[in-house]
Design a protein around this motif. Structure first.
Motif, PDB file in Angstrom:
ATOM      1  N   GLY A   1      36.110  48.655  27.414  1.00  0.00           N
ATOM      2  CA  GLY A   1      36.132  49.134  28.792  1.00  0.00           C
ATOM      3  C   GLY A   1      34.827  48.974  29.533  1.00  0.00           C
ATOM      4  O   GLY A   1      34.785  49.093  30.755  1.00  0.00           O
TER       5      GLY A   1
ATOM      6  N   ILE B   1      31.119  39.862  38.069  1.00  0.00           N
ATOM      7  CA  ILE B   1      31.154  40.633  39.313  1.00  0.00           C
ATOM      8  C   ILE B   1      29.764  40.676  39.911  1.00  0.00           C
ATOM      9  O   ILE B   1      28.787  40.928  39.212  1.00  0.00           O
ATOM     10  CB  ILE B   1      31.633  42.071  39.037  1.00  0.00           C
TER      11      ILE B   1
ATOM     12  N   HIS C   1      37.891  42.076  26.570  1.00  0.00           N
ATOM     13  CA  HIS C   1      38.486  41.315  27.678  1.00  0.00           C
ATOM     14  C   HIS C   1      37.433  40.377  28.245  1.00  0.00           C
ATOM     15  O   HIS C   1      36.273  40.773  28.402  1.00  0.00           O
ATOM     16  CB  HIS C   1      38.938  42.236  28.813  1.00  0.00           C
TER      17      HIS C   1
ATOM     18  N   LYS D   1      42.101  40.596  24.343  1.00  0.00           N
ATOM     19  CA  LYS D   1      43.225  40.545  25.281  1.00  0.00           C
ATOM     20  C   LYS D   1      42.940  39.480  26.328  1.00  0.00           C
ATOM     21  O   LYS D   1      41.882  39.511  26.966  1.00  0.00           O
ATOM     22  CB  LYS D   1      43.430  41.911  25.926  1.00  0.00           C
TER      23      LYS D   1
ATOM     24  N   ALA E   1      34.238  42.583  28.840  1.00  0.00           N
ATOM     25  CA  ALA E   1      34.414  44.030  28.759  1.00  0.00           C
ATOM     26  C   ALA E   1      34.692  44.387  27.310  1.00  0.00           C
ATOM     27  O   ALA E   1      35.650  43.891  26.715  1.00  0.00           O
ATOM     28  CB  ALA E   1      35.550  44.488  29.655  1.00  0.00           C
TER      29      ALA E   1
ATOM     30  N   ILE F   1      36.511  38.697  31.693  1.00  0.00           N
ATOM     31  CA  ILE F   1      36.886  38.878  33.104  1.00  0.00           C
ATOM     32  C   ILE F   1      35.879  38.139  33.986  1.00  0.00           C
ATOM     33  O   ILE F   1      34.752  37.886  33.571  1.00  0.00           O
ATOM     34  CB  ILE F   1      36.925  40.368  33.501  1.00  0.00           C
ATOM     35  N   PRO F   2      36.278  37.792  35.202  1.00  0.00           N
ATOM     36  CA  PRO F   2      35.317  37.126  36.089  1.00  0.00           C
ATOM     37  C   PRO F   2      34.077  37.989  36.318  1.00  0.00           C
ATOM     38  O   PRO F   2      34.171  39.214  36.420  1.00  0.00           O
ATOM     39  CB  PRO F   2      36.109  36.953  37.401  1.00  0.00           C
TER      40      PRO F   2
ATOM     41  N   ILE G   1      32.003  46.855  31.132  1.00  0.00           N
ATOM     42  CA  ILE G   1      31.822  45.482  31.600  1.00  0.00           C
ATOM     43  C   ILE G   1      30.369  45.073  31.396  1.00  0.00           C
ATOM     44  O   ILE G   1      29.446  45.743  31.871  1.00  0.00           O
ATOM     45  CB  ILE G   1      32.219  45.356  33.085  1.00  0.00           C
ATOM     46  N   ILE G   2      30.164  43.949  30.696  1.00  0.00           N
ATOM     47  CA  ILE G   2      28.811  43.489  30.367  1.00  0.00           C
ATOM     48  C   ILE G   2      28.639  42.061  30.868  1.00  0.00           C
ATOM     49  O   ILE G   2      29.299  41.149  30.376  1.00  0.00           O
ATOM     50  CB  ILE G   2      28.583  43.529  28.843  1.00  0.00           C
TER      51      ILE G   2
ATOM     52  N   ALA H   1      45.637  36.372  32.476  1.00  0.00           N
ATOM     53  CA  ALA H   1      46.747  35.442  32.728  1.00  0.00           C
ATOM     54  C   ALA H   1      46.255  34.002  32.715  1.00  0.00           C
ATOM     55  O   ALA H   1      46.957  33.101  32.244  1.00  0.00           O
ATOM     56  CB  ALA H   1      47.382  35.775  34.076  1.00  0.00           C
ATOM     57  N   THR H   2      45.024  33.775  33.212  1.00  0.00           N
ATOM     58  CA  THR H   2      44.483  32.411  33.237  1.00  0.00           C
ATOM     59  C   THR H   2      44.250  31.901  31.821  1.00  0.00           C
ATOM     60  O   THR H   2      44.603  30.767  31.483  1.00  0.00           O
ATOM     61  CB  THR H   2      43.165  32.390  34.027  1.00  0.00           C
TER      62      THR H   2
ATOM     63  N   LYS I   1      45.660  33.035  29.151  1.00  0.00           N
ATOM     64  CA  LYS I   1      46.938  32.985  28.447  1.00  0.00           C
ATOM     65  C   LYS I   1      47.652  31.650  28.673  1.00  0.00           C
ATOM     66  O   LYS I   1      48.408  31.185  27.812  1.00  0.00           O
ATOM     67  CB  LYS I   1      47.832  34.139  28.930  1.00  0.00           C
ATOM     68  N   ALA I   2      47.365  31.029  29.818  1.00  0.00           N
ATOM     69  CA  ALA I   2      47.959  29.718  30.078  1.00  0.00           C
ATOM     70  C   ALA I   2      47.501  28.704  29.030  1.00  0.00           C
ATOM     71  O   ALA I   2      48.196  27.726  28.752  1.00  0.00           O
ATOM     72  CB  ALA I   2      47.572  29.241  31.480  1.00  0.00           C
TER      73      ALA I   2
ATOM     74  N   GLU J   1      38.203  46.587  21.663  1.00  0.00           N
ATOM     75  CA  GLU J   1      39.108  45.794  22.500  1.00  0.00           C
ATOM     76  C   GLU J   1      38.239  44.985  23.464  1.00  0.00           C
ATOM     77  O   GLU J   1      37.373  45.537  24.142  1.00  0.00           O
ATOM     78  CB  GLU J   1      40.044  46.724  23.280  1.00  0.00           C
TER      79      GLU J   1
END
Lengths: 751, 80
Positions: free
Chosen positions: B54, B77, B72, B5, B51, B74-75, B56-57, B8-9, B11-12, B70
């Protein structure tokens, strides 16, 4: 008060108790050694010459006169550091942050450092260094920095994550962007829509102990470094990078730490001390004054935010459009990404757009500060939610419950939440005596919630059982919140021995494996887990040794309450001390190490309630009653969990009501002291009541989530919401100081 | 098969909310995505965490991805 969700939680003997911290006696008697306390033979002292300009080009630095001053041993400038051309951008920025090269980018930016036989001599010599500057125009706020034609800090800074990429440099380092659903549809479905703008000022972590470092560089290219930090491994690695050294050439030893809150996860003085020591061929100590701490170390970001939110009359949030710009200070790296991810994390919102910009300005580079970024975006979101609750005449807790994130809800940043305890924190406040009590006459009551991820990461533990059966637990995690006690409690619980028999230690970088910083609310979770795993390895070994002693199979042995027992009951149980005394005959020393990149952090949530009174003649706000409920997963040492919750709230109260960096027009800081930068003291505060909610994290052997950060997320909005209800003044700018609040009250009266 | 998934970044760049692919490790997945959308690999690895179902690694490049997961990006952390 503790509210445990799971009644089947095992009845621990030690976990959940409140023993006195092992380091407590040394700290209250002055025996503990903090960063500035170390004295080495032949040690000299250092002083740093810092820029008095917010933005200027360095034309020349003349150290000739200073080198002739009494006692001077060495002087370093940017020329003594390796070039940054081949460094990764982040490392290059770090290198230039600790010592300016061609430009100074903030007041307090180091331009030279001096080592001399006394501090006074070093300071006098630093004053004798002649720096010629060409002053440049500066920018202090995101609005100034993002304006057309703004002075540019970095000629090579191209905004990241923008498509197409800009062709020219700007002060906007990067863009964070999250969206879901259809904003237009969401707002069309709303019964009420509000739009607001908020600003926050940079605030400092305000730790009591100033930064300090001692270095002793040898002729063999190695260096010993003593640091007061949240992570001596990271201090070593960062120092090595900016000096072009191999990390293993530096041995970093942790000092005690007098507060960090995120601000001591990065380097300032360490490379200067190593270089000066190398040049002077003597140990060097360098300690900041308080004004240096304010001017040159990271506060958290000031910000500008715009938010539009829609809601149905039944309380459903239908849409949220949030725009944020965060000050990064002089180099990229504000926490706007985390602020974007956390802004709506408490809620299940179908339609949203969150856009955040990381903006450089002529101020010190920001550093982490408890749940970095989250308190700032929460100030906007939680203030807005309270206004919407008033707009539709709904109880603020019921509104939050109607939209609350829970297991199975997709977080705004993507993944689906596992079991989380946000709803439990709302219910804990709703059911509290505080919430059930009427709001006292003349006061206002405010509520807000907050989220923080919590993290895992790299930790190592070595556990040794001594010949007398007592235990040492060695980790690489500096203790800033009582973690020694928690590690001892884990070991005591695993072995079934008294906690007083466990001695926790924090070892240097040559003695224990690489360990991440004490930050991100990670130590009780991650370092705790490796302690538990190391203990379990030893328990297995102890059972094997007992089997050897009894000449039976290991399956016939079990570990019960500190003893190896034969399942048949035919053998006398062997205590840990019995087995330790016989260790040489059963396999040698009893010791185990466990190293792991620990995963499975459990998200943290906090809901807070405040009653306050406002003096309408002076604008002074008095916090009268404060209750905070937070999901800890499992409180290993409840006193330290409560302390973290209370500390977060108190720092939030300061952020809300008084704290701010005040700059003069020339870009210099007007209030670099605790006299003028007003943090709350005990006499400003009521007792902060705590409700420890325990919704266990299924990924941790004891259910730990982490507690150090989320407590600072809600206070600013909670207090703004209470002020609004007390005065009918909606405060949209931090701090809500007496001056600002009086102005708002006068405007209200004029209307 | 796994489901990726996109934020938004991302997806651009991809023009898609999500894709289903065969990738047993994060490294293999990043290579596959970079082949399809050149340059996306850097965007998904620099300063990013992953992720998986669910969880986050951070530093997840060599992580295994279970079938049906699934994923993702993500930035990354940090924390204070």
């Amino acid at each position: 008060m503790t509210m445990t969700e799971d009644p089947t939680t095992p009845g621990y003997k030690w976990v959940g108790t409140r023993p006195i911290r092992p380091d407590g006696l040394d700290k209250v008697t002055g025996k503990a050694r903090f960063g500035a306390d170390l004295i080495l033979p032949n040690m000299v002292e250092a002083a740093v010459l810092r820029s008095r300009h917010a933005h200027a080009r360095i034309l020349s630095i003349d150290t000739a006169a200073a080198l002739e001053m009494p006692g001077v041993q060495a002087i370093i400038t940017g020329d003594d550091f390796p070039p940054t051309d081949d460094m990764a951008p982040g490392d290059a920025h770090q290198a230039v942050k600790v010592m300016a090269r061609d430009k100074v980018l903030f007041e307090g930016h180091p331009v030279a450092a001096v080592a001399a036989t006394s501090r006074a001599e070093a300071q006098a010599a630093a004053k004798a260094i002649v720096v010629t500057y060409e002053q440049l125009p500066h920018v202090l706020t995101v609005d100034e920095a993002m304006a057309d034609g703004a002075p540019i800090l970095h000629d090579d800074l191209i905004t990241a994550n923008v498509d197409p990429a800009p062709e020219t440099a700007s002060n906007i380092a990067s863009r964070a962007f999250f969206e879901r659903g259809d904003l237009d549809e969401g707002f069309a479905a709303a019964d009420a829509i509000l739009e607001r703008s908020y600003t926050t000022k940079p605030v400092h972590q305000g730790y009591i102990e100033p930064h300090a470092a001692v270095a002793d560089s040898g002729q063999n290219g190695r260096a010993n470094l003593w640091v007061s930090s949240q992570g001596h491994f990271d201090m070593r690695t960062m120092t090595a990078k900016v000096l072009g050294m191999s990390a293993s050439k530096i041995k970093a030893t942790p000092a005690e730490i007098g507060g960090g809150f995120g601000g001591k996860t990065t380097i300032y003085l360490e490379p200067l001390a190593v270089l000066l020591s190398r040049k002077a061929n003597r140990p060097v100590r360098v300690v900041m004054d308080r004004d240096e701490v304010f001017m040159a170390t990271g506060p958290t970001s000031g910000s500008s935010m715009k938010i539009k939110m829609g809601i149905k009359n039944d309380g459903t949030i239908t849409a949220c459009d949030l725009w944020m710009a965060f000050e990064a200070g002089a180099f990229p790296g504000s926490p706007v990404g985390a602020a974007s991810m956390t802004a709506l994390a408490c809620y299940d919102v179908d339609n949203f757009r969150i856009e955040g910009f990381d903006v450089v300005v002529n101020k010190p580079k920001v550093a982490a500060y408890r749940a970095p970024g989250a308190p700032i975006s929460a100030f906007a979101v939680e203030s807005m939610i309270d206004e919407l609750a008033r707009a539709i005449d709904m109880d603020p807790i019921e509104l939050r419950l109607a939209n609350a994130a829970k297991e199975g809800v997709q977080a705004p940043y993507g993944p689906v939440f596992p079991r989380i305890g946000f709803i439990e924190t709302l219910e804990a406040i709703r059911d509290s005596d505080h919430y059930r009590s009427p709001v006292p006459e003349g006061q206002g009551r405010g509520l807000a919630s907050g989220f923080w991820f919590n993290i895992g990461g790299n930790s190592v533990a070595t556990v040794n059982v001594h010949a007398d059966g007592n235990v040492s637990v060695i980790t690489g995690s500096p203790d800033i919140g009582g973690s020694r006690s928690s590690m001892a409690l884990f070991a005591a619980e695993e072995f079934g021995i008294d906690v007083e028999r466990v001695q926790p230690h924090i070892a240097d970088t040559d003695t224990i494996g690489d360990t991440d910083v004490t930050g991100g609310s990670r130590v009780t979770l991650a370092t705790g887990k490796v302690v538990v795993e190391a203990c379990r390895k030893i328990v297995t070994d102890l059972c094997r040794r007992a089997a050897k002693t009894w000449d039976c199979e290991i399956e016939d042995v079990e570990w019960v309450q500190g003893h190896a027992q034969h399942v048949s009951g035919t053998e006398s149980p062997l205590s840990l001390a019995d087995l330790a005394a016989n260790a040489g005959r059963t396999g040698g020393p009893i010791s185990a190490t466990h190293a792991e990149n620990v995963r499975g952090a459990g998200a943290g949530f906090s809901t807070q309630l405040v009653d306050l009174a406002v003096d309408e003649e002076t604008g002074q706000t008095s916090i009268v009653r404060y209750t905070t409920a937070q999901d800890a997963g499992k409180a290993i040492h409840p006193s330290y969990v409560e302390g973290q919750m209370q500390g977060g709230v108190v720092q939030g109260i300061g952020w809300a009501l008084n704290e701010e960096y005040i700059h003069r027009a020339d870009g210099t800081l007007d209030n670099p002291s605790f006299l003028d930068y007003r943090i709350p003291v005990a006499s400003d505060l009521p007792m902060i009541d705590t409700i420890v909610v325990e919704v266990p994290n299924p990924n941790h052997p004891y259910g730990v989530r982490g507690v150090g950060e989320v407590g600072i997320v809600p206070p600013m909005a909670a207090i703004a919401n209470a002020i609004d209800r007390a005065t009918d003044c909606r405060m949209e700018h931090l701090p809500m100081s007496p001056v600002a609040l009086l102005e708002a009250i006068n405007e209200r009266n004029a209307d | 098969m796994i489901t990726v998934k996109f934020s938004a970044t991302a997806k651009a760049v991809t023009g898609e909310d999500e894709i289903t692919v065969e990738a047993p490790t994060v490294r293999r997945l990043v290579r596959l995505l970079d082949e399809r959308w050149p340059g996306l690999g850097d965007q998904l690895t620099e300063g990013m965490a992953v992720a998986i179902n669910g969880e986050i690694i951070p530093d997840a490049l060599y992580e295994d991805i279970p079938d049906g997961a699934e994923v993702h990006f993500i930035p990354a952390i940090g924390g204070g």
